[in-house]
Scaffold this active site. Structure first.
Site, PDB file in Angstrom:
ATOM      1  N   GLU A   1       0.916  -1.333  -0.119  1.00  0.00           N
ATOM      2  CA  GLU A   1       0.050  -0.100  -0.001  1.00  0.00           C
ATOM      3  C   GLU A   1       0.776   1.271  -0.058  1.00  0.00           C
ATOM      4  O   GLU A   1       0.451   2.338  -0.686  1.00  0.00           O
ATOM      5  CB  GLU A   1      -1.124  -0.111   1.174  1.00  0.00           C
ATOM      6  CG  GLU A   1      -2.035  -0.894   1.219  1.00  0.00           C
ATOM      7  CD  GLU A   1      -3.185  -1.021   2.419  1.00  0.00           C
ATOM      8  OE1 GLU A   1      -2.492  -1.784   3.299  1.00  0.00           O
ATOM      9  OE2 GLU A   1      -4.112  -0.617   2.263  1.00  0.00           O
TER      10      GLU A   1
ATOM     11  N   GLU B   1      -4.879  -9.424   3.376  1.00  0.00           N
ATOM     12  CA  GLU B   1      -5.703  -9.158   4.752  1.00  0.00           C
ATOM     13  C   GLU B   1      -6.839  -9.820   4.835  1.00  0.00           C
ATOM     14  O   GLU B   1      -7.142 -10.237   6.040  1.00  0.00           O
ATOM     15  CB  GLU B   1      -5.932  -7.526   4.787  1.00  0.00           C
ATOM     16  CG  GLU B   1      -5.026  -6.707   4.812  1.00  0.00           C
ATOM     17  CD  GLU B   1      -4.050  -6.223   3.691  1.00  0.00           C
ATOM     18  OE1 GLU B   1      -4.107  -6.898   2.619  1.00  0.00           O
ATOM     19  OE2 GLU B   1      -3.345  -5.182   4.013  1.00  0.00           O
TER      20      GLU B   1
END
Ligand code: NAI
Length: 704
Positions: free
Chosen positions: A106, A126
């Protein structure tokens, strides 16, 4: 003063920020603080024309700091740091290598250009932890590659290769050879071509990439791949919003959704398991100086199902291993089975033919105990028979070099009694592998009162190259996993005797999350295997004439499970698909009648409770008796060895989730119905409910 994790170097007009936070460059609070410091420094010095972000060591940022998940939310901090990076007026280039996951990926989405070493792996895992990317991933990634491809990456949760990332469009170039040199060259060329800042936040998402049809398909996929869980659906909700919301509003929504996902039982269970598996490797109360002994060569006695699988684990780790059996024919059978197992790995593309040959060359057969004199560890995996095992350990005592670890793979026998067949019981330990041993990650390490600390430590360390998840146990019948399975299996079988079709029981268990229903497990493992264990240990079991009678009835009718084409289900040759079999149901009905077991109807709730409550109850007894080092070790055993759903955190975590009082009430309800023989609550469970304490509190009470 503590040194910083970020260094700044100038290469002509390029500022190179290098992060070094070994071992895997986790984005800890210190790294975030140091990156902010570096950005402050950049703004003070004469402005560079470009910024290059790199990591030192074996990988770029491997991810966010999972340890922070327990604390206050950090999204705002990530958002501010990433906004600063993204807002820089000059081009910001990230160059990745190693395994770049979650927050590690990210951060690069907030950079202006992304490069990766050809062997890098990039992913957003995730949802497997029950959460969603919460550091901008759900908003920036779709701005780069659209909704569909973003959700593909998020829902698959698996890292992709750098080449795949290039094709998907979220990296700009692959770098072959030296990453720093290649990234500098790329950046220089970029500057020469007049390339400037290129902010992801200024892009919009292509609505064609997130049509209603695509979103519906993604929701169906999330429900299929993550049953009983929300994170996949929550991620879809967040990514979908990227089409309509400007970045700031999208990030605010992402934060709300990320916090919501962090509060779910699935994320608490999954994150608990993540830490539990790290913890289980640690041995408490080891005296100072208890060091692991080096293991360079192994020996295995018995080249059957387990011995062969265990030999493969060593060869897979690059360690030479000698297999010993009683005669040449048995040895050749064992080696041929290993060869076939490797062939199927080659066929599935897991290894190539050369690798198979390398591994096979590490495995040699012998009939002579003297050949084992060089082995650092010897694991016995012969028939389950105490006299035989004691004779073998006496022979090992004569043949093995001093300090060699002598291990047994027994599932039911007293390891201490085996140890006493040698003059070196301190070197004897249980290494209980699970079938198929080359696949199943669990290793129960069974210590006796005589096992030395160094032997324990050696085996715990050896589990790493063998790629096993070790859990340390003390000797008791069934150790941790099989002991807890007894009550679980007993009720599954008993309900079948009461007239529940095997498929009903299995379906309820599987829908709840078990990898495989109990009766299908019996068919896979061989119904005779359980029957033989029960016969050999009859005196250990409660005097219940219906005990495991479903297994006995099927075995007596020659229905041994998959290997005989029929058991609780019927199987077609060469196929593991389960078919309902009225013939099995007739056999079970007849046995029930002769035992006087009355037919009953079973609701879903009852099936779950009757299977899971005894399982959890036995866990409390195991804790009482101090068979395990810590509560979470039991959870590791069940998730790594028995297909218990990780997102429910293992049986003891699940007991806390439903509440200990609920569990105790349930057990008492069934005791009232079926009598106390099988439904006696564990003293520890009763005590904790009376004192209104959780298992976590109990554990804190007893560990200083
Ligand atoms: P198996 O019957 O497949 O293999 C046993 C092997 O030992 C055979 O190759 C046999 O020739 C050899 N053997 C017998 N006597 C011997 C001797 N005196 N010297 C050398 N080799 C000898 O049995 P399996 O299933 O591999 O089980 C082995 C052990 O592992 C048992 O103690 C069993 O309880 C335990 N175990 C089995 C599991 C399973 O799922 N099959 C799981 C975990 C443990």
């Amino acid at each position: 003063m503590q040194s910083r994790t970020v260094s700044i170097a100038r290469r002509d007009d390029i500022a190179v920020l290098t992060v070094g936070n070994p071992p895997v460059n986790t984005i800890t609070a210190a790294v975030r603080a140091d990156l902010n410091w570096a950005l402050d420094e950049l703004s003070r010095a004469p402005a560079p024309h470009a910024v290059l972000l790199l990591c030192a060591g074996k990988t770029f940022f491997s991810g966010a700091d999972i340890g922070e998940f327990h604390g206050p939310p950090k999204e705002a901090e990530y958002r501010a740091l990433f906004a600063r990076l993204e807002g820089l007026p000059m081009p910001v280039v990230a160059a990745m290598h190693g395994t770049v996951l979650g927050g590690g990926l990210e951060i690069t989405l907030a950079c202006h250009y992304r490069l990766a070493a050809a062997d890098a792996r990039l992913g957003l895992p995730e949802v497997t932890l029950g959460i969603i990317p919460g550091a901008g991933g759900t908003q920036r990634l779709p701005r780069l590659i659209g909704v569909e491809k973003s959700l593909d990456l998020i829902l698959s949760a698996k890292p992709v290769t750098a080449q795949q990332a290039l094709e998907a469009g979220f990296i700009d170039a692959l770098i072959e050879g030296d990453l720093t040199a290649g990234a500098l060259e790329y950046t220089r060329k970029l500057l020469a071509a007049g390339g400037g800042a290129r902010r992801t936040s200024e892009r919009t998402v292509d609505p064609a990439s997130g049509t209603d049809a695509i979103l519906a398909r993604m929701r169906a996929r999330a429900e299929r791949d993550y049953p009983n869980r929300e994170a996949g659906l929550t991620a879809i909700e967040a990514v979908r919003a990227s089409m309509s919301l400007p970045l700031a509003a999208g990030l605010a929504l992402e934060e709300r959704l990320a916090n919501r996902s962090k509060a779910t039982p699935e994320s608490r269970g999954s994150i608990h398991m993540f830490f539990a598996e790290r913890e289980s490797r640690r041995v408490r109360e080891l005296p100072a100086g208890a060091t692991a002994r080096p293991i360079q060569a192994a020996g295995i006695i018995g080249s059957g199902t387990m011995g062969g699988g265990i030999a493969m684990c060593f060869a897979n780790a690059g360690l030479p291993v000698l297999l010993l059996d009683t005669d040449e024919a048995a040895l050749q059978r064992g080696l041929a089975t290993i060869g076939r197992n490797y062939d199927s790995m080659v066929k599935r593309g897991r290894i190539d033919a050369a690798e198979k040959a390398r591994r096979m060359a590490l495995i040699r057969g012998t009939l002579d105990y003297q050949a084992l004199s060089q082995a650092d560890v010897i694991i016995e995996a012969v028939f389950e028979n105490m006299d035989l095992k004691r004779r073998i350990f006496a022979a090992l005592d004569r043949a093995a070099k001093p300090g060699a670890v002598l291990a047994t793979n027994t599932s039911t026998l007293d390891v201490a009694q085996i140890a006493r067949a040698t003059a070196r019981p301190e070197d004897v330990i249980g290494m209980h592998f699970f079938s198929p041993a080359n696949v199943m990650p669990l290793l129960e390490v069974v210590r006796t009162d005589l096992t030395s600390a160094s032997t324990i430590q050696t085996v715990m360390e050896l589990s790493r190259p063998l790629r096993k998840t070790p859990v340390l146990a003390r000797v008791c019948y069934g150790f941790i996993g099989n002991r807890m399975m007894e009550g679980y299996a007993r009720e599954a079988e008993r309900m079948v005797l009461e007239g529940a079709p095997p498929r009903q029981v299995d379906t309820v268990l599987e829908r709840w999350g078990m990898a495989m229903g109990m009766l299908a497990v019996f068919d896979m493992a061989g119904i005779d295997v359980g029957v033989n264990v029960h016969k050999a240990n009859a005196e250990r079991y409660p005097p219940d004439p219906t005990y495991f009678q479903a297994d006995f009835a099927l075995a007596e009718a020659g229905r041994l499970g998959q290997k005989s084409g029929k058991g609780y289900y019927r199987y077609e040759p060469g196929d593991r698909a389960r078919h309902d079999d009225p013939a099995a149901i007739e056999i079970l009905k007849a046995r029930a009648q002769s035992l006087g077991v009355a037919p009953q109807a079973h609701g879903e709730q009852e099936i779950l409770e009757r299977c899971l409550y005894p399982l959890m109850n036995e866990g409390f007894r195991i804790l009482e008796e101090r068979i395990v080092q810590r509560v979470s070790d039991i959870d590791v055993v069940w998730c790594a060895g028995y297909g218990f759903p990780r997102y429910r955190g293992g049986p003891m975590f699940y007991a806390e989730t439903i509440g200990l009082a609920t569990l105790l009430d349930g057990i008492e309800r069934y005791r009232a119905r079926f009598g106390p023989m099988h439904w006696q609550p564990a003293a520890l469970l009763v005590d904790l409910v009376q004192r209104n304490k959780s298992l976590a509190e109990w554990e804190r009470e007893r560990t200083p």
